[in-house]
Design an enzyme around this catalytic site. Sequence first.
Site, PDB file in Angstrom:
ATOM      1  N   GLY A 147       3.418  -5.075   7.131  1.00 19.61           N
ATOM      2  CA  GLY A 147       2.465  -5.909   6.413  1.00 19.61           C
ATOM      3  C   GLY A 147       1.388  -6.371   7.362  1.00 19.61           C
TER       4      GLY A 147
ATOM      5  CD  GLU B 204       5.613   0.707   9.762  1.00 18.85           C
ATOM      6  OE1 GLU B 204       5.884   1.802  10.221  1.00 18.85           O
ATOM      7  OE2 GLU B 204       5.325   0.515   8.567  1.00 18.85           O
TER       8      GLU B 204
ATOM      9  CB  THR C 132       2.618 -11.516   6.789  1.00 18.93           C
ATOM     10  OG1 THR C 132       1.562 -11.727   5.862  1.00 18.93           O
ATOM     11  CG2 THR C 132       3.939 -11.835   6.120  1.00 18.93           C
TER      12      THR C 132
ATOM     13  NE  ARG D  35      -4.646   6.664   4.892  1.00 18.01           N
ATOM     14  CZ  ARG D  35      -5.456   7.001   5.895  1.00 18.01           C
ATOM     15  NH1 ARG D  35      -6.735   6.639   5.885  1.00 18.01           N
ATOM     16  NH2 ARG D  35      -5.012   7.707   6.900  1.00 18.01           N
ATOM     17  CB  CYS D  36      -1.709   0.373   8.581  1.00 20.49           C
ATOM     18  SG  CYS D  36      -0.671   1.833   8.664  1.00 20.49           S
TER      19      CYS D  36
ATOM     20  CG  ASN E 273      -0.434  -0.058   2.513  1.00 22.44           C
ATOM     21  OD1 ASN E 273       0.695  -0.507   2.690  1.00 22.44           O
ATOM     22  ND2 ASN E 273      -1.169   0.402   3.507  1.00 22.44           N
ATOM     23  CE1 TYR E 274       0.573   5.982   1.786  1.00 20.56           C
ATOM     24  CE2 TYR E 274      -0.349   4.134   3.013  1.00 20.56           C
ATOM     25  CZ  TYR E 274      -0.450   5.418   2.528  1.00 20.56           C
ATOM     26  OH  TYR E 274      -1.593   6.145   2.775  1.00 20.56           O
TER      27      TYR E 274
ATOM     28  CE  LYS F 100       8.982 -10.530  -0.700  1.00 16.24           C
ATOM     29  NZ  LYS F 100       8.076  -9.749  -1.547  1.00 16.24           N
TER      30      LYS F 100
HETATM   31  P1  NAP Z   1       1.277  -8.798   3.478  1.00 23.24           P
HETATM   32  O1  NAP Z   1       0.529  -9.652   2.549  1.00 23.24           O
HETATM   33  O2  NAP Z   1       1.449  -9.241   4.877  1.00 23.24           O
HETATM   34  O3  NAP Z   1       2.717  -8.562   2.775  1.00 23.24           O
HETATM   35  C1  NAP Z   1       3.641  -7.643   3.290  1.00 23.24           C
HETATM   36  C2  NAP Z   1       5.024  -7.991   2.774  1.00 23.24           C
HETATM   37  O4  NAP Z   1       5.438  -9.234   3.326  1.00 23.24           O
HETATM   38  C3  NAP Z   1       5.096  -8.167   1.263  1.00 23.24           C
HETATM   39  O5  NAP Z   1       6.347  -7.730   0.806  1.00 23.24           O
HETATM   40  C4  NAP Z   1       4.988  -9.680   1.112  1.00 23.24           C
HETATM   41  O6  NAP Z   1       5.525 -10.148  -0.081  1.00 23.24           O
HETATM   42  C5  NAP Z   1       5.830 -10.105   2.291  1.00 23.24           C
HETATM   43  N1  NAP Z   1       5.610 -11.476   2.740  1.00 23.24           N
HETATM   44  C6  NAP Z   1       4.509 -12.263   2.609  1.00 23.24           C
HETATM   45  N2  NAP Z   1       4.717 -13.466   3.199  1.00 23.24           N
HETATM   46  C7  NAP Z   1       5.973 -13.436   3.705  1.00 23.24           C
HETATM   47  C8  NAP Z   1       6.788 -14.365   4.417  1.00 23.24           C
HETATM   48  N3  NAP Z   1       6.352 -15.580   4.734  1.00 23.24           N
HETATM   49  N4  NAP Z   1       8.031 -13.995   4.778  1.00 23.24           N
HETATM   50  C9  NAP Z   1       8.498 -12.774   4.478  1.00 23.24           C
HETATM   51  N5  NAP Z   1       7.795 -11.848   3.790  1.00 23.24           N
HETATM   52  C10 NAP Z   1       6.544 -12.176   3.410  1.00 23.24           C
HETATM   53  O7  NAP Z   1       0.650  -7.327   3.573  1.00 23.24           O
HETATM   54  P2  NAP Z   1       0.129  -6.406   2.376  1.00 23.24           P
HETATM   55  O8  NAP Z   1      -1.166  -6.944   1.893  1.00 23.24           O
HETATM   56  O9  NAP Z   1       1.220  -6.160   1.401  1.00 23.24           O
HETATM   57  O10 NAP Z   1      -0.106  -5.021   3.136  1.00 23.24           O
HETATM   58  C11 NAP Z   1      -1.294  -4.716   3.799  1.00 23.24           C
HETATM   59  C12 NAP Z   1      -1.135  -4.953   5.289  1.00 23.24           C
HETATM   60  O11 NAP Z   1      -0.057  -4.174   5.783  1.00 23.24           O
HETATM   61  C13 NAP Z   1      -2.359  -4.525   6.094  1.00 23.24           C
HETATM   62  O12 NAP Z   1      -2.594  -5.472   7.101  1.00 23.24           O
HETATM   63  C14 NAP Z   1      -1.925  -3.197   6.689  1.00 23.24           C
HETATM   64  O13 NAP Z   1      -2.606  -2.831   7.879  1.00 23.24           O
HETATM   65  C15 NAP Z   1      -0.486  -3.454   6.941  1.00 23.24           C
HETATM   66  N6  NAP Z   1       0.227  -2.189   7.042  1.00 23.24           N
HETATM   67  C16 NAP Z   1       0.575  -1.771   8.287  1.00 23.24           C
HETATM   68  C17 NAP Z   1       1.191  -0.538   8.430  1.00 23.24           C
HETATM   69  C18 NAP Z   1       1.547  -0.021   9.768  1.00 23.24           C
HETATM   70  O14 NAP Z   1       2.224   0.981   9.813  1.00 23.24           O
HETATM   71  N7  NAP Z   1       1.127  -0.639  10.859  1.00 23.24           N
HETATM   72  C19 NAP Z   1       1.437   0.248   7.305  1.00 23.24           C
HETATM   73  C20 NAP Z   1       1.058  -0.226   6.051  1.00 23.24           C
HETATM   74  C21 NAP Z   1       0.448  -1.459   5.927  1.00 23.24           C
HETATM   75  P3  NAP Z   1       4.556 -10.462  -1.350  1.00 23.24           P
HETATM   76  O15 NAP Z   1       3.927  -9.177  -1.717  1.00 23.24           O
HETATM   77  O16 NAP Z   1       5.501 -10.975  -2.354  1.00 23.24           O
HETATM   78  O17 NAP Z   1       3.572 -11.488  -0.868  1.00 23.24           O
END
Ligand code: NAP
Length: 494
Positions: free
Chosen positions: A245, A265, A249, A298-299, A169-170, A192
């Site tokens: 993420g 985060e 995850t 957005r988180c 998302n960012y 990554k």
């Molecule tokens: P995601 O599916 O958990 O993926 C995040 C990152 O982790 C991606 O680069 C993903 O790679 C990687 N990943 C996935 N499985 C992994 C593993 N087993 N080992 C290591 N890396 C792995 O999250 P998303 O859908 O991209 O993002 C949305 C989430 O992020 C939401 O839950 C949001 O709330 C959270 N977020 C939190 C904040 C905060 O500040 N708290 C800010 C922004 C977003 P791939 O893309 O290749 O699968």
Amino acid sequence: MPAEFFAEISDQKTPPTYNYFNGSQWVPSSSGKTTQVASPIDGSVIGFLQVVTTAEIDAVMDKAAASQPAWEATPLHQRVKIMHLAADWVRHFEEYLTTLLVNEVGKTADDAKSEIKRTADLMDYFADEAQSIHGEEIDSDNFPGYDKGRIALIERVAHGVVVAIAPFNYPVNLAGSKIAPALLMGNNVVFKPPTQGGISGVHLAQIFRKAGVPEGVISCVTGKGEEIGDYLVGHPKAGMIAFTGSSDTGVAIAGKAPMKPLLFECGGNNPAVVLPDADMSLAAREIVKGAFSYAGQRCTAIKYVLGTRETLETLETLVVKMLAELVKMGDPRSPETKMVGPVISAEVAEHIEKFINESVAAGAKVAVGGKRNGAYLEPTVLTSVRPEMPVVAQEIFGPVASFIAVADYTEAIRIVNASRFGLQASVFTKDEGTGLVFAKQLNVGSVQINGSPQRGPDHFPFLGVKHSGIGVQGVRYSLEAMSRLRPIVINKPQ
Ligand code: NAP
């Protein structure tokens, strides 16, 4: 100019296949495998990313670990100079990177541009702040039983190799917010990027490289997280994991990286509590902005609203009216579209639709929206929601706001604190004193009084509790987190 600057990162075909950066060169993976990246706007293929092998990860890690001491020994003022130059390159390519982001993650041009601008500003701020981070000296005689026989010299040193993992998302900002402090504190970085957002990510890696980050100090490995992630985070040469993420995850990664420092985060599922004395127009505007900007992806988005039945009735009318004025779903490339483009994929949209339907079957009512067309979900307000319904029990990463009526505000506090998430919460009241008392009872990372949850300004501390995160970010806090203390005690001969 962008074509020349970024030439080596891809094979230049249409759509391009992007290389990965092994610390020295942009190269294709020996796996022969790539992952397709399609635009959420219309499903068109916009590129392919390499899927690196475990042997390639080993080689990247070896190179990063071997070259890290020299990078840490590089004078800080030189690292600062490189960071400012990288920030200037980000600014220089603002238009180009904005277009990439819009196509790759479906943000509106305004949102994409603000992500790019904010990243450049953040990198500059990190570089400036890094110059005021230093160690300290502590005398021993403060503690009972000790005389002046010892002095502790406390240095700040790097963790070693930081594995930096960003979400879709960012993909630029949340990569920069890890890479910049890690490099400034003398760490090497293995980056990554997310798969969706990876095209923007490889461009950012090239900017750091071109700004003068030496060989081995930054590398960029691509491939689906579920395929390469476990190997990467569990690698013996990974000195720290900085991840943004989802909570699921995050939990999985934490289990694969035992005893490593973690800066996470994760998911937010942020409530807005509206007290009866609140300025209802202000609260409604903040809820609309908070819940629907970037289609709720957005988180820090507002996910549910708590108030008494009367308060919610007033708010519902205002929110539905403002939503019609301020939000328009559509193609994010069109200037007509306001806040809500597609969610990241049609599969995700379908998933969210299912959660909406299940919640409606359990008694929730659709005040507005609720329909889906491919990856496009209408901005949706649900009322008569209960906390156990899927739209609140899960983090819905889409344009959905749920209204939950409470008997009193003790119940509101109980609902917020019972959640497994704890990123931010908002409290709306005209009386800041009441807001303060209320805020102190909420078990979340930060509380916003009379404003929607948000990350910025970026030098404020930013953190999540429970399943929403580990550690604290924000410029100074991130620099501190990307380093550790090393006390050296001089014992004076007695
Ligand atoms: P995601 O599916 O958990 O993926 C995040 C990152 O982790 C991606 O680069 C993903 O790679 C990687 N990943 C996935 N499985 C992994 C593993 N087993 N080992 C290591 N890396 C792995 O999250 P998303 O859908 O991209 O993002 C949305 C989430 O992020 C939401 O839950 C949001 O709330 C959270 N977020 C939190 C904040 C905060 O500040 N708290 C800010 C922004 C977003 P791939 O893309 O290749 O699968």
